[in-house]
Write an enzyme that holds these catalytic residues in place. Structure first.
Site, PDB file in Angstrom:
ATOM      1  CG  ASN A 200      34.072  42.896  39.352  1.00  0.00           C
ATOM      2  OD1 ASN A 200      32.848  42.819  39.365  1.00  0.00           O
ATOM      3  ND2 ASN A 200      35.156  41.753  39.668  1.00  0.00           N
TER       4      ASN A 200
ATOM      5  CG  ASP B 103      34.523  33.651  48.540  1.00  0.00           C
ATOM      6  OD1 ASP B 103      32.953  33.766  47.856  1.00  0.00           O
ATOM      7  OD2 ASP B 103      33.964  35.162  49.200  1.00  0.00           O
TER       8      ASP B 103
ATOM      9  CD  GLU C  91      35.073  38.324  43.944  1.00  0.00           C
ATOM     10  OE1 GLU C  91      34.422  37.654  42.921  1.00  0.00           O
ATOM     11  OE2 GLU C  91      35.108  38.490  44.544  1.00  0.00           O
TER      12      GLU C  91
ATOM     13  CG  HIS D 105      40.178  38.121  44.674  1.00  0.00           C
ATOM     14  ND1 HIS D 105      40.192  38.284  45.722  1.00  0.00           N
ATOM     15  CD2 HIS D 105      38.447  37.986  44.181  1.00  0.00           C
ATOM     16  CE1 HIS D 105      38.546  37.989  46.348  1.00  0.00           C
ATOM     17  NE2 HIS D 105      38.221  37.774  45.377  1.00  0.00           N
ATOM     18  NE  ARG D 106      37.469  34.874  48.056  1.00  0.00           N
ATOM     19  CZ  ARG D 106      38.213  35.352  48.659  1.00  0.00           C
ATOM     20  NH1 ARG D 106      39.905  34.701  49.152  1.00  0.00           N
ATOM     21  NH2 ARG D 106      37.768  35.943  49.608  1.00  0.00           N
TER      22      ARG D 106
ATOM     23  CE  LYS E 154      36.542  41.677  43.823  1.00  0.00           C
ATOM     24  NZ  LYS E 154      36.006  41.866  44.594  1.00  0.00           N
TER      25      LYS E 154
END
Ligand code: DC
Length: 673
Positions: free
Chosen positions: A94, A328, A356, A400-401, A433
């Protein structure tokens, strides 16, 4: 890494310490591609080790780049712009930072040197748009087939050797969906700028400009000069050729830094939290997150390669901010908004929808679970702090975030949540990730009220399998594990080394109080030496049973054992875990396998290690040890009144762990909800 279905965080109340950040994802993957395309060998220092860089490395390897690990350094021998391999099927997970630029680079190389390359990823990757890049590349003469939905991966790029690209006209690309399309072109087109300059023109308002700055800075390091006219027109100089800079350092990830900057702003009340690996000299746009955190009230100092943050204003100040420049890190602001004095409005975040996951929708859903009032639209999110905090199980959408920022909601007691609420993070391993050790790092910095950290005690006689059960349970829950028997064993060993007689109660107690013991996965270190094997010997166990009968020794080891009760939780095994050390444990288990069964198990263990043994002798030993542990005056072995008994004589390890896990689930508010 927590490769478990979910991780439960107890309420957290403070943070302090020092964190060294893993390398930047954006820089790592750009550097890898540049080094892979360049002529010569590049020494890459501090590369991020994560899912996204792993897929990039696999791709480079498949394309014939030389990769050599040398401790913390990776040596990449680049292709020098010449394809070595003309056919490959690349799986890119990804990782947008791999998919977009590799598509452009391979399309250009295949069109001129001949080749056929397939680029694919996980299902979510096939939902992330790439049409704008395809539309920019096709007019040049690149052949790109969409193998699934038009405008999305998987793709096949192909061409014949000797093909020529139409680079006389400016190449047009949209800049308002993802800046990665422009980055991809900037990284790929120097490969075909030998005879004439190549011009790229951006249609629409370019988003996430700081990421383009990173691209330009790294291109310069690899010998490519790009002239930038505003944010509309980029000219790659004629005669461009990738050349290795020799060595290159990857700075720490500024987006990852945002979680710790926020952590400091929320929870570093006594001393500043120090973040290392990224600082005032960063080339990453997300470093500007620091200004946003300051605007919310954080006290921040920084220098080259470091940032220090402590709580300033509290509650945090609600904010209205256009986050186009920090797409982000802006997610972290959405979670900081939970601790603000009013609603926070973040705008300019339309790109969240193609990351993502659809991050606007995901964030709105998850913040609402915590009790926040959220209003969201196409390119904004507005978050008002919870009036009443809820215990929540948050989903992370393989993003992940989402996992990293939402973990900060565990500090709800600091926002006055009453009762303080635990927090469940589903699929915590998605942090791999970009930050595989995120949760370990977080737990190393945070403070919880020990009374709020769950403890499961597993007591029982020798060879009842409690150590195996407790360790397996700790792994399943992602908790710490205390093998208290090892503490007594180490004390006996240390006393022997110091020449203290085992009946010298005060002497052994002094040794116990000064024990320099370190648990490191399954290894145990005493005064800097790995004593794991020595500790497990039967003879050490027998000595331990003697020192364990000394009340002064037990007192001396009490504080050490208590100190294992840290977030996110503890499974402790021993003889008196439920009765003496953790009398308030959330769940107490007492194992009751028969002496015969235990003797058989120990026999099997020994035989499998090639050690001769007799079942009868082992049984006699076990019974003698039981008698001593049960009859001693200090903390005799007996079940706590509120312990649940588990006879595991007929159970395998997994079945025993299942049984205890079910008991735990019956008591865990996050499972009962
Ligand atoms: O569980 P084990 O065999 O590693 O324990 C070694 C000895 O230490 C055992 O004889 C009992 C003692 N012990 C204890 O008294 N209290 C504990 N909590 C753990 C072990």
């Amino acid at each position: 890494m927590f490769d478990i279905p979910h991780l439960d965080l107890p309420p957290l109340r403070g943070a302090a310490g020092r964190v060294r950040l893993p390398g930047s994802k954006s820089i790592s993957n750009r550097v890898l591609l540049l080094a892979g395309l360049a002529e010569g060998e590049t020494e890459v220092h501090d590369l991020l080790g994560s899912d996204d860089t792993r897929v990039m490395l696999q791709a480079l390897q498949a394309l014939g780049c030389g990769l050599q690990r040398d401790g913390a350094v990776l040596r990449v021998r680049g292709l020098g712009g010449r394809l070595q391999v003309h056919e490959a099927d690349l799986f890119l997970g990804n990782a947008g930072t791999a998919m977009r630029p590799l598509t452009a680079a391979l399309a250009v190389l295949a069109a001129t040197q001949g080749g056929r390359f397939t680029l694919r990823g996980v299902p979510r990757m096939h939902e992330r748009p790439i049409g704008d890049l395809i539309h920019a590349l096709r007019p040049l003469g690149c052949s790109i087939d969409e193998l699934g939905q038009p405008g999305y991966p998987p793709l096949c790029v192909h061409g014949q050797a000797g093909g020529r690209l139409q680079t006389q006209q400016p190449i047009r690309v949209r800049g308002d969906v993802s800046s990665q399309f422009l980055t991809a072109l900037l990284l790929a087109l120097p490969l075909v700028a030998d005879a004439a300059p190549v011009v790229i023109e951006v249609d629409g308002e370019l988003i996430s400009k700081p990421y383009i700055e990173i691209t330009l800075k790294l291109l310069a390091r690899f010998g490519i000069a790009v002239q930038r006219d505003g944010w509309r027109r980029f000219t790659i100089a004629q005669g461009s050729r990738y050349r290795t800079p020799g060595a290159i350092h990857v700075e720490g990830d500024a987006s990852s830094a945002s979680y710790f900057v926020a952590l400091g702003a929320i929870a570093a009340t006594r001393s500043a939290l120090r973040i290392e690996g990224v600082g005032s000299d960063s080339i990453q746009g997300d470093i500007a997150f620091v200004d946003a955190a300051r605007a919310m009230g954080a006290e921040v100092q920084s220098g080259p390669g470091w940032i220090e943050v402590r709580r300033g204003r509290w509650p945090l100040r609600a904010l209205a901010l256009d986050c186009n420049h920090i797409p982000d890190a802006a997610m972290t602001l959405a979670v900081m908004a939970l601790y603000a004095d009013g609603p926070t409005r973040l705008t300019g975040i339309a790109s969240w929808r193609v990351k993502e996951t659809d991050r606007i929708a995901a964030m709105a859903t998850e913040l609402r679970k915590l009790g926040a009032a959220v209003n969201a639209g196409d390119d904004f999110i507005e978050v008002a702090p919870p009036a009443r905090w809820q215990a929540a199980a948050v989903d992370t959408y393989d993003d992940h975030r989402m996992a990293m920022c939402l973990s900060l909601a565990a500090f709800n007691p600091l926002a006055g949540a009453n009762p303080a609420q635990p927090l469940r993070i589903r699929d915590p391993q998605c942090v791999a990730k970009t930050f595989p050790d995120y949760f370990e790092t977080l737990f190393g910095l945070v403070q919880a009220d020990p009374a709020e950290v769950p403890v499961i005690t597993v007591d029982g006689p020798s060879a009842s399998g409690k150590g195996t059960l407790a360790a397996a349970l700790a792994r399943r829950l992602g908790w710490h594990f205390l093998d208290s028997g090892a503490v007594y064993r180490a004390t006996a060993l240390a006393a022997g080394q110091a020449g203290v007689a085992l009946d010298d109660e005060a002497g052994v107690a002094r040794v116990a109080a000064a024990l320099d013991l370190r648990f490191d996965g399954s290894r145990i270190w005493l005064a800097g030496h790995d004593v794991s094997d020595e500790l497990r010997r039967e003879s050490t166990g027998a000595l331990a049973s003697r020192v364990a009968a000394l009340p002064a020794v037990r007192r001396a080891l009490h504080a050490l054992q208590l100190s294992f009760r840290r977030a996110p939780g503890l499974v402790a095994d021993g003889r008196d875990m439920g009765t003496v050390v953790f009398p308030q444990a959330t769940l107490k288990v007492f194992l009751t396998a028969s002496a015969e069964e235990r003797a058989k198990r120990r026999y099997k263990q020994l035989i499998s290690k090639g050690i001769q043994a007799s079942i009868a002798d082992l049984r006699a030993d076990i019974e003698a040890r039981d008698a001593r542990d049960q009859s001693r005056v200090a903390a005799p072995l007996k079940p706590a009144e509120d312990a649940l008994r588990l006879d595991n004589s007929q159970l395998g390890i997994d079945e025993s762990v299942d049984a205890v896990q079910q008991w735990w689930q019956q008591r865990n508010p996050l499972d009962r909800a």
